[in-house]
Scaffold this active site. Structure first.
Site, PDB file in Angstrom:
ATOM      1  N   CYS A  48       0.836  -1.208   0.000  1.00 11.47           N
ATOM      2  CA  CYS A  48       0.000   0.000   0.000  1.00 11.47           C
ATOM      3  C   CYS A  48       0.867   1.253   0.000  1.00 11.47           C
ATOM      4  O   CYS A  48       1.782   1.392   0.820  1.00 11.47           O
ATOM      5  CB  CYS A  48      -0.914  -0.007   1.228  1.00 11.47           C
ATOM      6  SG  CYS A  48      -1.849   1.524   1.460  1.00 11.47           S
ATOM      7  N   CYS A  51       0.358   3.260   3.605  1.00 12.55           N
ATOM      8  CA  CYS A  51       0.665   2.725   4.932  1.00 12.55           C
ATOM      9  C   CYS A  51       1.972   3.321   5.471  1.00 12.55           C
ATOM     10  O   CYS A  51       2.873   3.671   4.703  1.00 12.55           O
ATOM     11  CB  CYS A  51       0.776   1.207   4.870  1.00 12.55           C
ATOM     12  SG  CYS A  51      -0.824   0.350   4.926  1.00 12.55           S
ATOM     13  N   HIS A 109      -4.430   0.197   8.046  1.00 13.34           N
ATOM     14  CA  HIS A 109      -4.924   0.027   6.681  1.00 13.34           C
ATOM     15  C   HIS A 109      -6.408  -0.336   6.641  1.00 13.34           C
ATOM     16  O   HIS A 109      -7.080  -0.114   5.627  1.00 13.34           O
ATOM     17  CB  HIS A 109      -4.086  -1.071   5.997  1.00 13.34           C
ATOM     18  CG  HIS A 109      -4.362  -1.274   4.552  1.00 13.34           C
ATOM     19  ND1 HIS A 109      -3.964  -0.399   3.566  1.00 13.34           N
ATOM     20  CD2 HIS A 109      -5.016  -2.280   3.910  1.00 13.34           C
ATOM     21  CE1 HIS A 109      -4.337  -0.851   2.380  1.00 13.34           C
ATOM     22  NE2 HIS A 109      -4.978  -1.988   2.560  1.00 13.34           N
ATOM     23  N   ASN A 147     -13.367   9.756  -1.491  1.00  9.66           N
ATOM     24  CA  ASN A 147     -13.943   8.705  -2.326  1.00  9.66           C
ATOM     25  C   ASN A 147     -13.628   7.385  -1.636  1.00  9.66           C
ATOM     26  O   ASN A 147     -12.470   6.978  -1.570  1.00  9.66           O
ATOM     27  CB  ASN A 147     -13.337   8.716  -3.734  1.00  9.66           C
ATOM     28  CG  ASN A 147     -13.676   9.981  -4.490  1.00  9.66           C
ATOM     29  OD1 ASN A 147     -14.795  10.478  -4.433  1.00  9.66           O
ATOM     30  ND2 ASN A 147     -12.710  10.525  -5.202  1.00  9.66           N
ATOM     31  N   SER A 155      -8.403   5.244  -5.425  1.00 11.08           N
ATOM     32  CA  SER A 155      -7.179   4.689  -5.982  1.00 11.08           C
ATOM     33  C   SER A 155      -6.428   3.815  -4.996  1.00 11.08           C
ATOM     34  O   SER A 155      -5.491   3.111  -5.370  1.00 11.08           O
ATOM     35  CB  SER A 155      -6.259   5.822  -6.474  1.00 11.08           C
ATOM     36  OG  SER A 155      -5.929   6.679  -5.395  1.00 11.08           O
ATOM     37  N   HIS A 158      -6.627   2.086   1.405  1.00 12.17           N
ATOM     38  CA  HIS A 158      -6.275   2.669   2.707  1.00 12.17           C
ATOM     39  C   HIS A 158      -7.192   3.866   2.967  1.00 12.17           C
ATOM     40  O   HIS A 158      -7.277   4.774   2.143  1.00 12.17           O
ATOM     41  CB  HIS A 158      -4.820   3.125   2.702  1.00 12.17           C
ATOM     42  CG  HIS A 158      -4.293   3.438   4.065  1.00 12.17           C
ATOM     43  ND1 HIS A 158      -3.343   2.660   4.702  1.00 12.17           N
ATOM     44  CD2 HIS A 158      -4.581   4.449   4.932  1.00 12.17           C
ATOM     45  CE1 HIS A 158      -3.075   3.184   5.887  1.00 12.17           C
ATOM     46  NE2 HIS A 158      -3.815   4.272   6.050  1.00 12.17           N
ATOM     47  N   HIS A 160      -8.640   7.184   3.398  1.00 12.67           N
ATOM     48  CA  HIS A 160      -8.029   8.501   3.227  1.00 12.67           C
ATOM     49  C   HIS A 160      -9.005   9.441   2.545  1.00 12.67           C
ATOM     50  O   HIS A 160      -9.978   9.025   1.909  1.00 12.67           O
ATOM     51  CB  HIS A 160      -6.749   8.407   2.390  1.00 12.67           C
ATOM     52  CG  HIS A 160      -6.978   8.102   0.935  1.00 12.67           C
ATOM     53  ND1 HIS A 160      -7.342   6.849   0.479  1.00 12.67           N
ATOM     54  CD2 HIS A 160      -6.920   8.898  -0.168  1.00 12.67           C
ATOM     55  CE1 HIS A 160      -7.488   6.871  -0.839  1.00 12.67           C
ATOM     56  NE2 HIS A 160      -7.241   8.109  -1.257  1.00 12.67           N
ATOM     57  N   GLN A 162      -9.088  13.678   0.640  1.00 10.68           N
ATOM     58  CA  GLN A 162      -8.266  14.617  -0.109  1.00 10.68           C
ATOM     59  C   GLN A 162      -8.753  16.043   0.136  1.00 10.68           C
ATOM     60  O   GLN A 162      -9.878  16.256   0.592  1.00 10.68           O
ATOM     61  CB  GLN A 162      -8.341  14.329  -1.610  1.00 10.68           C
ATOM     62  CG  GLN A 162      -7.849  12.965  -2.033  1.00 10.68           C
ATOM     63  CD  GLN A 162      -7.859  12.791  -3.530  1.00 10.68           C
ATOM     64  OE1 GLN A 162      -7.254  13.579  -4.263  1.00 10.68           O
ATOM     65  NE2 GLN A 162      -8.560  11.777  -4.008  1.00 10.68           N
TER      66      GLN A 162
END
Length: 335
Positions: A48, A51, A109, A147, A155, A158, A160, A162
């Site tokens: 990943c 990570c 993760h 997303n 994408s 993990h 996350h 933006q």
């Protein structure tokens, strides 16, 4: 009383119309069936890019972070420099400058916001508020979003989010600004303040609430289990939230996201994002109320999603399940 016959509803934030067709929930489905997301993931994945301790695709090695971790996006959609060619009156262009960052919610993760405890979610909320303040000091608009899940184009699995900040106000935010400003000028009260009062009085589209926040399936929802997270106090931007409101947000998000996961017993995918008053507007924020949109694609199960195609692309948005029915199903799962 909710109609079981086709009808249209107006999105008060954009001015768009949504076609509601409840009778279509009875149609058979022989279309696309997607595999559900894996029920579990390891706490650390050596492959990943996000990570702790791993090397990202651009060659940078992540630190061994232990909370939220924010870094400049290695492949940003906006740069500090921009250009546009003048093509005359017919084909218009504008330069677009900005910056983008990635927000890793946790070193784990597998730790989605739904699986976090309130203290961990509070760290994510704090990052949102700090980024909104920092980037808003030099850019016209700050868009924080997530997303979640491969179905929504993430994408990386993990957990996350933006942030994209730019020197322009994006189209949808600009339309929300226009609609809220018009309502404020006409009636003297914020549009979403009126929506909050009406939804609390009715209760039929309320999913969960606390002292500081109200979560509803909006009357004009486009996606099957779309929700709108609304600040109940007159707050225009994330950085304006006080300590109690930030704690309340961590709590209400936990209840909403756990209900989402329980709906189809899956790691529920969605796109979400915050809309606050554009920073380029300065203190002209009386018509704004801070809110977040959650747009989940799932319709009937963990494998069957809503497709925005055909009529939706060429005419106007259409939904089958009524917002009231969606809110009732989510409300039953809130713990």
């Amino acid at each position: 009383m909710t109609s079981d016959l086709p009808h249209r509803r107006k999105n008060l934030l954009t001015g768009d119309w949504v076609l509601v067709s409840p009778q279509r929930m009875k149609r058979p489905w022989q279309g696309e069936v997607k595999m559900a997301q894996p029920a579990s993931r390891p706490a650390h994945d050596p492959s990943c890019y996000l990570c702790p301790g791993n090397e990202r695709s651009g060659g940078v090695t992540n630190p061994h972070y232990d909370g939220t971790f924010v870094f400049p996006n290695d492949f940003p959609a906006l740069l500090s420099e921009s250009e546009s060619a003048s093509t005359g009156k017919l084909f218009e262009e504008q330069p677009a400058r900005g910056e983008a960052r990635v927000i890793c919610y946790s070193p784990d993760h597998s730790m989605t916001m739904a699986r976090m405890d309130d203290a961990a979610r509070r760290m994510v909320v704090q990052s949102w508020c700090e980024l909104s303040a920092e980037l808003g000091a030099r850019w016209a608009h700050v868009e924080l979003f997530e997303n979640k899940g491969a179905m929504m184009g993430a994408s990386s699995p993990h957990p996350h989010g933006q942030v994209w900040a730019g020197d322009f106000v994006p189209t949808i935010v600009e339309r929300e600004d226009v609609q809220q400003r018009a309502q404020f000028a006409a009636g003297g009260s914020p549009l979403l303040g009126d929506v909050i009062a009406a939804e609390i009085a009715s209760g039929e589209r309320v999913v969960v609430k606390n002292e500081h926040w109200l979560v509803i399936v909006p009357h004009w929802a486009a996606w099957p289990f779309e929700t709108l997270v609304l600040a109940r106090t007159p707050v225009a931007r994330l950085e304006n939230l006080d300590v109690e409101a930030r704690e309340g947000l961590a709590s209400v998000l936990g209840k909403l996201l756990c209900a989402y996961d329980a709906l189809f017993d899956t790691d529920f995918p969605y796109s979400m994002g915050w809309h606050g008053a554009p920073h380029g507007a300065g203190d002209d924020t009386g018509h704004w109320r801070l809110h977040a949109h959650f747009y989940p694609p799932l319709l009937r199960s963990a494998e069957i999603r809503k497709h925005m195609v055909g009529f939706e692309l060429l005419a106007e948005t259409q939904r089958d399940l009524t917002p009231e029915a969606a809110a009732e199903r989510l409300r039953e799962l809130v713990k």
